[in-house]
Design a protein around this motif. Structure first.
Motif, PDB file in Angstrom:
ATOM      1  N   ASP A   1       0.832  -1.209   0.000  1.00 21.11           N
ATOM      2  CA  ASP A   1       0.000   0.000   0.000  1.00 21.11           C
ATOM      3  C   ASP A   1       0.866   1.258   0.000  1.00 21.11           C
ATOM      4  O   ASP A   1       0.544   2.248  -0.671  1.00 21.11           O
ATOM      5  N   THR A   2       1.963   1.227   0.748  1.00 22.27           N
ATOM      6  CA  THR A   2       2.840   2.400   0.845  1.00 22.27           C
ATOM      7  C   THR A   2       3.505   2.708  -0.488  1.00 22.27           C
ATOM      8  O   THR A   2       3.750   3.876  -0.821  1.00 22.27           O
ATOM      9  N   ILE A   3       3.782   1.686  -1.283  1.00 20.20           N
ATOM     10  CA  ILE A   3       4.421   1.897  -2.590  1.00 20.20           C
ATOM     11  C   ILE A   3       3.587   2.831  -3.458  1.00 20.20           C
ATOM     12  O   ILE A   3       4.127   3.624  -4.251  1.00 20.20           O
ATOM     13  N   GLU A   4       2.272   2.760  -3.300  1.00 21.51           N
ATOM     14  CA  GLU A   4       1.399   3.612  -4.106  1.00 21.51           C
ATOM     15  C   GLU A   4       1.643   5.089  -3.841  1.00 21.51           C
ATOM     16  O   GLU A   4       1.345   5.944  -4.678  1.00 21.51           O
ATOM     17  N   GLU A   5       2.200   5.407  -2.662  1.00 26.61           N
ATOM     18  CA  GLU A   5       2.464   6.811  -2.318  1.00 26.61           C
ATOM     19  C   GLU A   5       3.843   7.266  -2.776  1.00 26.61           C
ATOM     20  O   GLU A   5       4.169   8.456  -2.678  1.00 26.61           O
ATOM     21  N   LEU A   6       4.684   6.321  -3.253  1.00 26.55           N
ATOM     22  CA  LEU A   6       6.064   6.661  -3.612  1.00 26.55           C
ATOM     23  C   LEU A   6       6.182   7.007  -5.090  1.00 26.55           C
ATOM     24  O   LEU A   6       5.552   6.362  -5.936  1.00 26.55           O
TER      25      LEU A   6
END
Length: 877
Positions: free
Chosen positions: A438-443
């Motif tokens: 999920d965090t990758i989507e913010e990177l």
């Protein structure tokens, strides 16, 4: 004659007294102890030895030795006569460096006396100079007599851990062992004194490594300064503050001495044993405790002034050690400068593979800025690499808690997911992987995004989820190539190759990729990736020669050491050594390798095996050797220490099943089998594990149909393992004609370990016998015996049972010839009636190794008790 050399406190006297304690109570001993200042008292060592020990017949001689009116030649003769009259088996002269010239001369002449005796002298090499009466003794004695020299060195970290374990009854935490090793310099006397001062009982070894010195030890250490002049004292005090390694140029600046003057002072301090030359232009204390004792007596202002001078000198130089700069900045109270140096130093140490030093440096900085995300991430990574999983988890959690950006969260989640796997918490790892996804989507497309993709690929690969692992690895490779990030590209390819070898249909492609990426990693200097690539390559059934495997294993160890990744440099390396020994059919060598690895890993938390990385492997070897009690104790401890999330692991449940079968507990075995089958759903089971489980189940008379449920989970196994397991099950189902060709194929499979092929020979022979082909069955005995000659336990027991069925039990001499040279040595001692503990002491091996030897001997000789061994060994052998 034996001469024992070593520094004060290293154990010379302890060795002598342990020797004497092992002698018969009827063996006479004379022990003389020299004292500082005894040089003016002729024959002091002999007089001390004779005092209270000489019989009445030597009383007149003793008086003559002590009479100064008697000439030296007559007194020497009287001394020799006194020793002859007491007729000791052992004569010990302690601390020859303090001995008077007459005692030294007497010690040398004792070798000319008739009879059989052991002469032992102890001395400190650092205190024997050319003016000392013992200076020429060593050379003269070597010319006249055969002399055994024993040089006692300080304890290694492994030895320190072992001594602490013996003194406290439990293994020390890794950090405590390292701290106490550094603090005492490996001197066993200092270590014992610290433990004694703590009062025994439930010691907090972490606290002990930081406690003030006990007054008696501090006083002993400080007394070394009593004879120093003012300049020497100033240099030694400066060295005590400047650190463990003190550069010559820095010491010159801080003390204000000219080069020639400082050289003279340092030469004298080294001669006295206070300092040692650690390298070119670097000096340090022989024992860190001496440095500590000296530093503690200085005024605070003195220490801060010396640290300030050192910091300013080092900060002005271009090539100074960043860690040393940080140390002196902290000592001088310049905390901003300290944190800045820590940041540079941590990255430097991680880059060169000095991971424990990186961790210590990061923790120095965190003491001042405890919420710093960069230092928390560095501490978490360093602790993971060195194997301190609890510390790594704690720092990664703090890093996540203090993270502000998505980039910082991603870095923390990557570490937490890996540590969860190492600790055996699969469900937690899956949850963290989902959060990372999920965090990758913010990177944005960045280095951290590519690293996170590779980490997700690794997570799926480790959990045997091949398809998502390959998908994420390919995404990471594409992004890394686009952003020109060669290190991450190599890491992602390691995950891809490791996932491919998990798929039987793609295993060859995966092996080729791992070989290729290992070469690329070496060229790029990505040592962790190279080590992991080779480890994962070696972890798959692979048709390599022993020499190729050994070569790969050494390359893996070198790369892991350069990366500072202890789990591969130590733990996996010794498992690899054990696996090679298994392939070669040498059970004792495999056990020795695993025990060596366990000893070196003391106190370090390792991977998903819980507190003992080698535990399951060692328990398996114990089961092979017939030591079911040891296997049961290891199994119980592993299961007790694992979290509830980890108890569904196939391997550990399989171990519980195997132990229950060998113990003959059918009910426990059935329950454990249900756990194994539940845990195996959707997961691969390698052929060697399945063979072990099926063999154990058949031994416990579990229904073959039930065991065939295990056979359905044999993903990733080589065809030869399939043949062997199918043969075992077919034989158990009374289908020898079906089992025989499968056994015969397994017999010829070079990729199967020697002992396993021996078992295949035994199974084939049983089938031949069942089919009425007795002569062919007998013909298989010789190759089976050869393959199992360095093995033991149930495999050899099956061979012995087969011999009984064929009426072909070996003769006594044939039985004797099956034993290895070491087993012959043990067998002779068994015939003398020695117990396992006595065998261990006599042969300098552990009681468990002695038990393995005994088990092998009983199996090979076809006897059931130790008393029968003597009957199987012909006289004179």
């Amino acid at each position: 004659m034996a001469l024992i050399a070593g520094e004060p406190g290293v154990g010379k006297s302890r060795m002598v007294y342990e020797l004497i304690a092992s002698l018969s109570p009827h063996a006479g001993t004379l022990i003389g102890q020299a004292d500082p200042g005894a040089l003016g008292r002729p024959f002091e060592l002999l007089l001390d030895a004779l005092d209270g020990a000489a019989p009445d017949a030597a009383a007149d001689l003793q008086a003559a030795i002590a009479d100064p009116a008697v000439g030296p030649v007559e007194r020497l003769r009287a001394g020799l006569d006194a020793v002859r009259a007491t007729d000791p088996a052992v004569v010990v002269f302690e601390d020859l460096h303090w001995a008077d010239s007459e005692s030294v001369a007497l010690f040398e002449r004792l070798g000319d006396l008739p009879g059989h005796r052991l002469l032992v002298g102890t001395y400190r090499p650092g205190e024997v100079d050319r003016r000392n009466p013992a200076a020429d003794l060593l050379t003269r004695m070597e010319r006249r007599y055969p002399v055994t020299y024993v040089r006692l060195e300080r304890l290694s970290l492994d030895d320190t851990s072992a001594l602490l374990t013996a003194m406290t009854g439990r293994r020390p935490p890794y950090r405590a062992a390292v701290a106490l090793q550094n603090r005492t310099g490996g001197n066993p006397f200092f270590l014992e004194e610290l433990v004694k001062a703590a009062g025994g009982g439930e010691l907090d070894l972490r606290k002990l490594s930081m406690d003030p010195l006990p007054w008696n030890l501090a006083d002993t250490l400080r007394r070394q300064l009593d004879e120093l002049d003012h300049t020497q004292e100033r240099v030694i005090e400066a060295a005590a503050v400047l650190g463990r390694k003190v550069p010559f140029d820095l010491l010159a600046v801080v003390t204000g001495l000219a080069e020639d003057d400082l050289i003279e002072v340092l030469r004298e301090l080294v001669r006295r044993g206070l300092l040692v030359e650690l390298g070119d232009d670097e000096f340090g204390f022989r024992h860190a405790l001496a440095r500590e004792a000296i530093s503690d007596q200085l005024l605070g202002r003195q220490r801060r002034r010396l640290h300030e001078l050192a910091f300013e000198t080092l900060a002005a130089a271009d090539d100074s050690d960043v860690a040393l700069i940080a140390h002196h900045a902290k000592g001088a109270g310049r905390y901003d400068d300290m944190v800045a140096a820590v940041r540079r130093g941590v990255q430097k140490y991680l880059h060169i593979g000095s991971t424990y030093q990186a961790l210590q440096l990061a923790e120095m900085g965190l003491a001042e800025v405890p919420d710093d995300v960069e230092l928390l991430a560095a501490a978490a990574r360093s602790a993971w690499l060195v194997g301190l999983l609890d510390d790594s988890h704690r720092y990664a959690k703090m890093c996540l808690r203090n993270a502000v950006t998505a980039d910082e969260r991603s870095r923390a989640l990557r570490l937490l997911a890996r540590v969860a796997w190492e600790s055996g918490r699969r469900e937690e790892m899956a949850s963290l992987t989902d959060r990372l996804s999920d965090t990758i989507e913010e990177l944005p497309d960045s280095e951290e995004r590519a690293a996170a993709m590779a980490a997700i690929a690794q997570s799926y690969m480790l959990r045997d989820l091949t398809e998502p692992a390959l998908r994420w690895a390919d995404q990471a490779v594409v992004l890394a190539e686009r952003l020109k990030l060669p290190d991450i590209r190599i890491t992602a390819l390691v995950e891809k190759g490791s996932a491919l070898v998990n798929d039987p249909a793609q295993v060859d492609t995966g092996r080729a990729l791992l070989r290729e990426v290992a070469d690329d990693a070496e060229k790029a200097g990505v040592w962790l990736a190279k080590a992991r690539a080779i480890n994962n390559l070696l972890s798959t059934p692979y048709p390599l020669s022993a020499d190729e495997q050994r070569d790969l294993l050494e390359h893996m160890r070198t790369a892991a050491e350069r990366a500072g990744f202890d789990a591969l440099a130590v733990a996996a390396y010794f498992q690899g050594r054990a696996s090679l020994a298994i392939q070669d059919g040498d059970l004792n060598a495999a056990i020795d390798a695993i025990d060596d690895g366990r000893r070196r890993d003391q106190g370090v938390l390792r991977t998903s095996q819980g507190e003992d990385y080698h535990g399951a492997f060692r328990a398996g070897l114990a089961l092979e050797a017939g030591d079911v009690d040891l296997a049961a104790s290891i199994s119980a401890r592993l299961m007790e220490n694992l979290s509830a999330q980890s108890k569904g692991r196939t391997g550990l449940n399989g171990l519980v099943f195997h132990v229950a079968c060998r113990q003959g507990d059918r009910g426990a075995a059935e329950r454990a089998l249900s756990e194994v089958l539940a845990a195996a759903v959707g997961r691969k089971m390698w052929g060697d594990l399945l063979h072990d489980l099926v063999s154990a189940g058949l031994f416990a008379r579990i229904e073959p149909a039930r065991l065939r449920q295990l056979r359905a989970n044999m993903g990733g196994s080589a065809e030869n393992w399939l043949d062997l397991v199918d043969a075992q099950l077919a034989e158990a189902e009374r289908q020898p004609a079906t089992a025989l060709p499968r056994y015969q194929r397994a017999m010829l499979a070079d990729d199967l370990p020697a002992a396993v092929r021996g078992t295949a020979h035994v199974g084939a022979a049983r089938c031949l016998l069942a089919l009425g082909r007795r002569d062919e069955a007998v013909a298989l005995l010789e190759p089976a015996t050869r393959l199992l000659e360095r093995w033991g336990g149930w495999r050899v027991a099956e061979l012995t049972e087969l011999r009984d069925l064929l009426g072909a039990r070996p003769s006594a001499r044939d039985s004797d010839s099956q034993l290895t040279p070491r087993e012959l040595e043990v067998a002779r001692l068994l015939a003398e009636g020695l117990t396992n503990a006595e065998l261990a002491r006599r042969l300098f091996i552990s009681p468990r190794t002695a038990a393995v030897h005994v088990s092998n001997i009983l199996s090979k000789l076809g006897v059931s008790s130790r008393t029968q061994v003597a009957e199987k060994l012909p006289a004179g052998r």
